[in-house]
Scaffold this active site. Sequence first.
Site, PDB file in Angstrom:
ATOM      1  N   PRO A 167      -4.426  30.318  -7.647  1.00 19.91           N
ATOM      2  CA  PRO A 167      -5.708  30.922  -7.274  1.00 19.91           C
ATOM      3  C   PRO A 167      -5.730  31.339  -5.815  1.00 19.91           C
ATOM      4  CG  PRO A 167      -5.898  28.579  -7.113  1.00 19.91           C
ATOM      5  CD  PRO A 167      -4.470  28.866  -7.524  1.00 19.91           C
ATOM      6  N   TRP A 168      -6.827  31.964  -5.402  1.00 24.54           N
ATOM      7  CA  TRP A 168      -6.956  32.488  -4.036  1.00 24.54           C
ATOM      8  C   TRP A 168      -7.467  31.447  -3.051  1.00 24.54           C
ATOM      9  CZ3 TRP A 168     -11.885  31.435  -3.019  1.00 24.54           C
ATOM     10  CH2 TRP A 168     -12.801  31.449  -4.089  1.00 24.54           C
ATOM     11  N   ARG A 177       2.533  22.828  -3.938  1.00 28.71           N
ATOM     12  CA  ARG A 177       2.299  21.626  -4.757  1.00 28.71           C
ATOM     13  C   ARG A 177       3.051  21.722  -6.079  1.00 28.71           C
ATOM     14  NH1 ARG A 177      -3.842  19.751  -5.226  1.00 28.71           N
ATOM     15  NH2 ARG A 177      -4.107  21.252  -6.945  1.00 28.71           N
ATOM     16  N   LYS A 192       3.158  34.021  -9.604  1.00 33.26           N
ATOM     17  CA  LYS A 192       2.204  35.122  -9.613  1.00 33.26           C
ATOM     18  C   LYS A 192       0.985  34.650  -8.835  1.00 33.26           C
ATOM     19  CE  LYS A 192      -1.134  36.623 -10.981  1.00 33.26           C
ATOM     20  NZ  LYS A 192      -2.339  37.117 -10.237  1.00 33.26           N
ATOM     21  N   GLY A 248      -6.506  27.405 -11.610  1.00 33.65           N
ATOM     22  CA  GLY A 248      -7.522  28.448 -11.577  1.00 33.65           C
ATOM     23  C   GLY A 248      -8.688  28.082 -12.472  1.00 33.65           C
ATOM     24  N   SER A 249      -9.380  29.067 -12.966  1.00 31.00           N
ATOM     25  CA  SER A 249     -10.592  28.800 -13.749  1.00 31.00           C
ATOM     26  C   SER A 249     -10.261  28.281 -15.137  1.00 31.00           C
ATOM     27  CB  SER A 249     -11.398  30.097 -13.892  1.00 31.00           C
ATOM     28  OG  SER A 249     -10.630  31.037 -14.634  1.00 31.00           O
ATOM     29  N   GLU A 270      -4.515  23.024 -13.946  1.00 35.18           N
ATOM     30  CA  GLU A 270      -5.478  22.468 -12.973  1.00 35.18           C
ATOM     31  C   GLU A 270      -6.643  23.440 -12.941  1.00 35.18           C
ATOM     32  OE1 GLU A 270      -3.045  19.210 -11.809  1.00 35.18           O
ATOM     33  OE2 GLU A 270      -5.168  19.689 -11.647  1.00 35.18           O
ATOM     34  N   CYS A 304     -12.145  23.570  -5.894  1.00 35.65           N
ATOM     35  CA  CYS A 304     -12.392  23.051  -7.241  1.00 35.65           C
ATOM     36  C   CYS A 304     -12.929  21.630  -7.203  1.00 35.65           C
ATOM     37  CB  CYS A 304     -11.082  23.064  -8.018  1.00 35.65           C
ATOM     38  SG  CYS A 304      -9.829  22.118  -7.158  1.00 35.65           S
ATOM     39  N   GLU A 403     -19.983  25.958 -11.968  1.00 39.56           N
ATOM     40  CA  GLU A 403     -19.331  25.622 -10.705  1.00 39.56           C
ATOM     41  C   GLU A 403     -19.821  26.630  -9.673  1.00 39.56           C
ATOM     42  OE1 GLU A 403     -15.121  26.214 -10.959  1.00 39.56           O
ATOM     43  OE2 GLU A 403     -14.767  24.444  -9.756  1.00 39.56           O
ATOM     44  N   SER A 463      -7.783  14.494  -1.551  1.00 39.86           N
ATOM     45  CA  SER A 463      -6.514  15.186  -1.752  1.00 39.86           C
ATOM     46  C   SER A 463      -5.475  14.788  -0.728  1.00 39.86           C
ATOM     47  CB  SER A 463      -6.742  16.696  -1.680  1.00 39.86           C
ATOM     48  OG  SER A 463      -7.737  17.048  -2.616  1.00 39.86           O
TER      49      SER A 463
HETATM   50  N1  LIG Z   1      -8.206  22.393 -10.557  1.00 42.85           N
HETATM   51  C1  LIG Z   1      -7.689  22.953  -9.497  1.00 42.85           C
HETATM   52  O1  LIG Z   1      -6.781  22.411  -8.848  1.00 42.85           O
HETATM   53  C2  LIG Z   1      -8.221  24.289  -9.044  1.00 42.85           C
HETATM   54  C3  LIG Z   1      -7.783  24.801  -7.815  1.00 42.85           C
HETATM   55  C4  LIG Z   1      -8.295  26.039  -7.393  1.00 42.85           C
HETATM   56  C5  LIG Z   1      -9.202  26.760  -8.178  1.00 42.85           C
HETATM   57  N2  LIG Z   1      -9.592  26.249  -9.347  1.00 42.85           N
HETATM   58  C6  LIG Z   1     -10.594  26.945 -10.150  1.00 42.85           C
HETATM   59  O2  LIG Z   1     -10.324  28.385 -10.179  1.00 42.85           O
HETATM   60  C7  LIG Z   1     -11.565  29.113 -10.135  1.00 42.85           C
HETATM   61  C8  LIG Z   1     -11.603  30.029  -8.960  1.00 42.85           C
HETATM   62  O3  LIG Z   1     -10.335  30.531  -8.680  1.00 42.85           O
HETATM   63  P1  LIG Z   1      -9.914  31.982  -9.210  1.00 42.85           P
HETATM   64  O4  LIG Z   1     -11.066  32.919  -9.159  1.00 42.85           O
HETATM   65  O5  LIG Z   1      -8.652  32.379  -8.531  1.00 42.85           O
HETATM   66  O6  LIG Z   1      -9.580  31.689 -10.718  1.00 42.85           O
HETATM   67  P2  LIG Z   1      -8.995  32.692 -11.794  1.00 42.85           P
HETATM   68  O7  LIG Z   1      -8.758  31.833 -12.947  1.00 42.85           O
HETATM   69  O8  LIG Z   1      -9.791  33.927 -11.955  1.00 42.85           O
HETATM   70  O9  LIG Z   1      -7.568  33.188 -11.195  1.00 42.85           O
HETATM   71  C9  LIG Z   1      -6.553  32.257 -10.977  1.00 42.85           C
HETATM   72  C10 LIG Z   1      -5.224  32.979 -11.116  1.00 42.85           C
HETATM   73  O10 LIG Z   1      -5.088  33.408 -12.462  1.00 42.85           O
HETATM   74  C11 LIG Z   1      -4.782  34.797 -12.508  1.00 42.85           C
HETATM   75  N3  LIG Z   1      -5.305  35.345 -13.756  1.00 42.85           N
HETATM   76  C12 LIG Z   1      -6.549  35.792 -14.025  1.00 42.85           C
HETATM   77  N4  LIG Z   1      -6.625  36.220 -15.304  1.00 42.85           N
HETATM   78  C13 LIG Z   1      -5.375  36.034 -15.861  1.00 42.85           C
HETATM   79  C14 LIG Z   1      -4.788  36.283 -17.135  1.00 42.85           C
HETATM   80  N5  LIG Z   1      -5.501  36.807 -18.137  1.00 42.85           N
HETATM   81  N6  LIG Z   1      -3.473  35.959 -17.330  1.00 42.85           N
HETATM   82  C15 LIG Z   1      -2.741  35.433 -16.320  1.00 42.85           C
HETATM   83  N7  LIG Z   1      -3.242  35.164 -15.091  1.00 42.85           N
HETATM   84  C16 LIG Z   1      -4.543  35.473 -14.866  1.00 42.85           C
HETATM   85  C17 LIG Z   1      -5.421  35.347 -11.252  1.00 42.85           C
HETATM   86  O11 LIG Z   1      -4.821  36.575 -10.911  1.00 42.85           O
HETATM   87  C18 LIG Z   1      -5.100  34.248 -10.269  1.00 42.85           C
HETATM   88  O12 LIG Z   1      -3.767  34.382  -9.815  1.00 42.85           O
HETATM   89  C19 LIG Z   1     -12.632  28.073 -10.052  1.00 42.85           C
HETATM   90  O13 LIG Z   1     -13.105  27.767 -11.342  1.00 42.85           O
HETATM   91  C20 LIG Z   1     -11.932  26.832  -9.477  1.00 42.85           C
HETATM   92  O14 LIG Z   1     -12.529  25.625  -9.814  1.00 42.85           O
HETATM   93  C21 LIG Z   1      -9.126  25.026  -9.811  1.00 42.85           C
HETATM   94  O1  LIG Z   2      -9.442  24.006  -5.007  1.00 38.31           O
HETATM   95  C1  LIG Z   2      -8.662  23.257  -5.501  1.00 38.31           C
HETATM   96  C2  LIG Z   2      -7.622  22.523  -4.718  1.00 38.31           C
HETATM   97  O2  LIG Z   2      -6.751  21.876  -5.622  1.00 38.31           O
HETATM   98  C3  LIG Z   2      -8.312  21.568  -3.802  1.00 38.31           C
HETATM   99  S1  LIG Z   2      -7.243  20.574  -2.874  1.00 38.31           S
HETATM  100  O3  LIG Z   2      -6.711  21.433  -1.799  1.00 38.31           O
HETATM  101  O4  LIG Z   2      -6.132  20.105  -3.728  1.00 38.31           O
HETATM  102  O5  LIG Z   2      -8.056  19.474  -2.386  1.00 38.31           O
END
Ligand SMILES: NC(=O)c1ccc[n+]([C@@H]2O[C@H](COP(=O)([O-])OP(=O)(O)OC[C@H]3O[C@@H](n4cnc5c(N)ncnc54)[C@H](O)[C@@H]3O)[C@@H](O)[C@H]2O)c1
Ligand SMILES: O=C[C@H](O)CS(=O)(=O)O
Length: 503
Positions: A167-168, A177, A192, A248-249, A270, A304, A403, A463
């Site tokens: 994610p971003w 990690r 990616k 990611g999400s 995650e 997250c 969220e 973390s």
């Molecule tokens: N649990 C964790 O450790 C953690 C960490 C960071 C973010 N997040 C979660 O991610 C969300 C925000 O981050 P975000 O906007 O980058 O999430 P996102 O899921 O939109 O994107 C995450 C990644 O997935 C890619 N992606 C999107 N659609 C895809 C598809 N169809 N196939 C393959 N890859 C795809 C995106 O390009 C990006 O690289 C929040 O819900 C946040 O809680 C969770």
């Molecule tokens: O946003 C999600 C990250 O996993 C948080 S942390 O950097 O691992 O605390």
Amino acid sequence: MALPRLYFLGRVPSVRFFSQLPDKAFVNGKWVPAASGKTFPVQNPVDESLLVEIPDMDSEDTKAAVDSSHRAFQKWKNTTAKERSDILLSWNTAILKNKTELATLLTKENGKPLQESVTEITYASSFLDWFAGEARRCYGDIIPSPRNDRQIFIFKQPVGVAAIITPWNFPAAMITRKIGAAFAAGCTCVVKPAEDTPLTALALAELAAEAGVPPGALNVVTASRSNTPAVGKVLCEEDNVRKLSFTGSTEVGRILYSQCAKNIKKISLELGGNAPFIVFESADLDLAVKGLMASKFRNTGQTCVCSNRIFVHSSVHDAFVAKLQQAMKQELRVGDGLQQENNQGPLVNRNQFDRFLKLVQSAKGEGAKVVHGGTPLPSVGPLFFAPTIITDVNPGMRCFVEEQFGPLVAICKFGTEEEVLQKANDCERGLAGYFYSRDVSQIWRVALNLEVGMVGANEAVLSACENAFGGIKQSGIGSEGSKYGIDEYIQLKSFTFGGLHLV
Ligand SMILES: NC(=O)c1ccc[n+]([C@@H]2O[C@H](COP(=O)([O-])OP(=O)(O)OC[C@H]3O[C@@H](n4cnc5c(N)ncnc54)[C@H](O)[C@@H]3O)[C@@H](O)[C@H]2O)c1
Ligand SMILES: O=C[C@H](O)CS(=O)(=O)O
């Protein structure tokens, strides 16, 4: 503001991203364009200005990157744990030597304040240092044989090529990690990164090559949001990819999980959180306010594990809100993250900003009371929002169900421990949870009964590379970091050595 001067003890920065922003993807040890020649823009969220155009890769490019990593795996899997450990340590050193440059690049594309970017780079490198050690202690087993004609062994072997989608919000740490554990296990990787923040990934890849990571062992495929699903489908369905690790999400995690079913890929997810933050009547309110400030406003609320649903016992509610508002007024400075005095940046892009604005507006419409902030800050920049407190929230409101991913403190009163545990656990997510209490028995009851993967009592920043990071329910599968993280990239092989005459 002039970028911080770089003092390298006479070392002239050799890495290309010092003199120019990365504008190519990194595959097989080379900087490459998309086969189509197409590019997509990377913006600075401070003002939505263009930073650079980078390759908008597609299925063909992704297959080439997977093939490159598969070829590299044939040699990389036969390196010794010590050799991989040394390379991880060299990469860690290279990252720390270039910490300021990397942090500046991260702030430019993500928007987080420079000091937070420096903290993230340090946190990101800690995973390489950690897994350099884990590589050398990835022990197998000798199983006590049931018969005297055989010995039984357990080998731990790398699963193969690992696809990594990140994610971003933590463009460096979410990559290291995963790759730290993958390299320690002997896997090669295709990364990616998020389309909003690919530059940090590319810079890390160049430093990895400098540190001795061989061509193909770490490939970075860049793609726009529109091309990403096709890239992801290749990573999920290519037989030569044996592992997918996604952060990611939950919504995207669900898609990837189903796509990986086709060839039964090993998967780590995650995903999204919705952390409860509970202040009991016995809490040290100053400590609780300190914890909430750290947990809520890290990365302008875009993490997250941010506290999302704030539950405060009715007997301390007004005192807590007053203390929190005072702390927010005194400590939070909103603005361009490259200005040292600022510690709250913009939301990362227009979509996230609009989503967050609607969330706050819906809370007001549902009867929540805005105690502090509550509006955008257009005078600061197009994607800036004031740090906000709303009270009189009820658990059914959108700001509690979803969220928030922004600088919003949404507060709900509660009366009893039983009531607040029921409300906190009434959630499909289960990533992190925090609570403040000075009642020892209550601390144990709540820690054991909160339905989350990570819980903090009187602490809200959990973390660390040593700690197991992972969620339950719809917040994910598997753990990262800690002594558990390497297992996500390992497959066990039992070896029965028969035909023996041991007596
Ligand atoms: N649990 C964790 O450790 C953690 C960490 C960071 C973010 N997040 C979660 O991610 C969300 C925000 O981050 P975000 O906007 O980058 O999430 P996102 O899921 O939109 O994107 C995450 C990644 O997935 C890619 N992606 C999107 N659609 C895809 C598809 N169809 N196939 C393959 N890859 C795809 C995106 O390009 C990006 O690289 C929040 O819900 C946040 O809680 C969770
Ligand atoms: O946003 C999600 C990250 O996993 C948080 S942390 O950097 O691992 O605390």
